[in-house]
Design a protein around this motif. Structure first.
Motif, PDB file in Angstrom:
ATOM      1  N   TYR A   6       0.838  -1.193   0.000  1.00 52.72           N
ATOM      2  CA  TYR A   6       0.000   0.000   0.000  1.00 52.72           C
ATOM      3  C   TYR A   6       0.875   1.247   0.000  1.00 52.72           C
ATOM      4  N   SER A   7       0.417   2.279  -0.694  1.00 51.01           N
ATOM      5  CA  SER A   7       1.049   3.594  -0.605  1.00 51.01           C
ATOM      6  C   SER A   7      -0.049   4.628  -0.372  1.00 51.01           C
ATOM      7  N   ASP A  10      -2.996   5.306  -2.629  1.00 44.60           N
ATOM      8  CA  ASP A  10      -4.068   4.309  -2.747  1.00 44.60           C
ATOM      9  C   ASP A  10      -5.226   4.597  -1.805  1.00 44.60           C
ATOM     10  N   ASN A  11      -5.065   5.584  -0.936  1.00 41.18           N
ATOM     11  CA  ASN A  11      -6.007   5.768   0.171  1.00 41.18           C
ATOM     12  C   ASN A  11      -7.464   5.833  -0.249  1.00 41.18           C
ATOM     13  N   GLU A  13      -9.121   4.729  -2.901  1.00 39.37           N
ATOM     14  CA  GLU A  13      -9.663   3.462  -3.395  1.00 39.37           C
ATOM     15  C   GLU A  13      -9.760   2.421  -2.282  1.00 39.37           C
ATOM     16  N   VAL A  14      -8.767   2.407  -1.389  1.00 38.59           N
ATOM     17  CA  VAL A  14      -8.786   1.441  -0.290  1.00 38.59           C
ATOM     18  C   VAL A  14      -9.907   1.776   0.697  1.00 38.59           C
ATOM     19  N   VAL A  59      -2.032  -4.269  -1.554  1.00 35.99           N
ATOM     20  CA  VAL A  59      -3.153  -3.984  -2.455  1.00 35.99           C
ATOM     21  C   VAL A  59      -3.001  -4.808  -3.721  1.00 35.99           C
ATOM     22  N   GLU A  61      -3.816  -4.617  -7.692  1.00 38.30           N
ATOM     23  CA  GLU A  61      -4.029  -3.575  -8.694  1.00 38.30           C
ATOM     24  C   GLU A  61      -4.236  -4.237 -10.050  1.00 38.30           C
ATOM     25  N   ARG A  65      -5.904   0.333 -11.292  1.00 38.83           N
ATOM     26  CA  ARG A  65      -6.853   0.625 -10.202  1.00 38.83           C
ATOM     27  C   ARG A  65      -6.711  -0.412  -9.090  1.00 38.83           C
ATOM     28  N   VAL A  66      -6.838   0.042  -7.859  1.00 30.86           N
ATOM     29  CA  VAL A  66      -6.819  -0.860  -6.716  1.00 30.86           C
ATOM     30  C   VAL A  66      -8.148  -1.606  -6.684  1.00 30.86           C
ATOM     31  N   PHE A  69      -7.563  -5.352  -1.098  1.00 37.25           N
ATOM     32  CA  PHE A  69      -6.471  -5.151  -0.142  1.00 37.25           C
ATOM     33  C   PHE A  69      -6.587  -6.129   1.012  1.00 37.25           C
TER      34      PHE A  69
END
Length: 162
Positions: A6-7, A10-11, A13-14, A59, A61, A65-66, A69
């Motif tokens: 995770y980075s 990505d917030n 989408e997660v 995640v 991908e 797109r994610v 997770f």
């Protein structure tokens, strides 16, 4: 499909996936608030837990797109507790696993669990625990097919309802 750590980018989408998971669990148990109410704050909490407990978030991908997770933390029983053999006292716990509806059945969840299991091994842990809300038959079937076995059952009674 790629699995990666995770980075911060990505917030969004997660958090949307976390809301999806929470909404699914809310349909199964009244203790769970709707995803829109808690997803962002709960995910922030999990990020903090990862920092404190050798945890990681991976995640999945696809097409940029994610689409899923998993969150894995390293837990430990009290060292003075004698009811377990020593090598079972440290374990990895998968706290959250979700894949978007469009990729269900594609192997995405299995790839995410493999990433969580590899994280556990890198941390020197050989046991992984995961739980699901009672009634989540999809989770029960997935974990069973993935080699997990039932370990403990928790019963709950709400005294507010009596």
């Amino acid at each position: 499909m790629d699995i990666r750590e995770y980075s911060a980018g990505d917030n969004g989408e997660v958090v949307a996936l976390m809301a999806l998971l929470q909404d699914c669990e809310a349909q199964l148990d009244a203790s769970r608030p709707p995803g829109a109410e808690i997803a962002g704050a709960h995910f922030d909490y999990l990020i903090d837990c990862c920092r404190q407990q050798q945890g990681a978030i991976y995640v999945a991908e696809q097409d940029g797109r994610v689409c899923g997770f998993v969150v894995v933390l390293i837990e430990a029983e009290d060292e003075a507790d004698r009811h377990l053999y020593e090598h079972y006292k440290r374990y990895a716990e998968v706290t959250d696993l979700v894949v978007g509806e469009a990729v269900r059945g594609s192997g995405c969840a299995q790839l995410l669990m493999q990433a969580a299991e590899q994280h556990a091994l890198r941390c020197g842990v050989t046991t992984v625990r995961v739980s699901a809300v009672a009634g989540n038959e999809a989770a029960r079937a997935f974990y069973g097919k993935s080699g997990y076995r039932s370990f403990a059952t928790t019963w709950i009674k709400s005294l507010a309802d009596t």
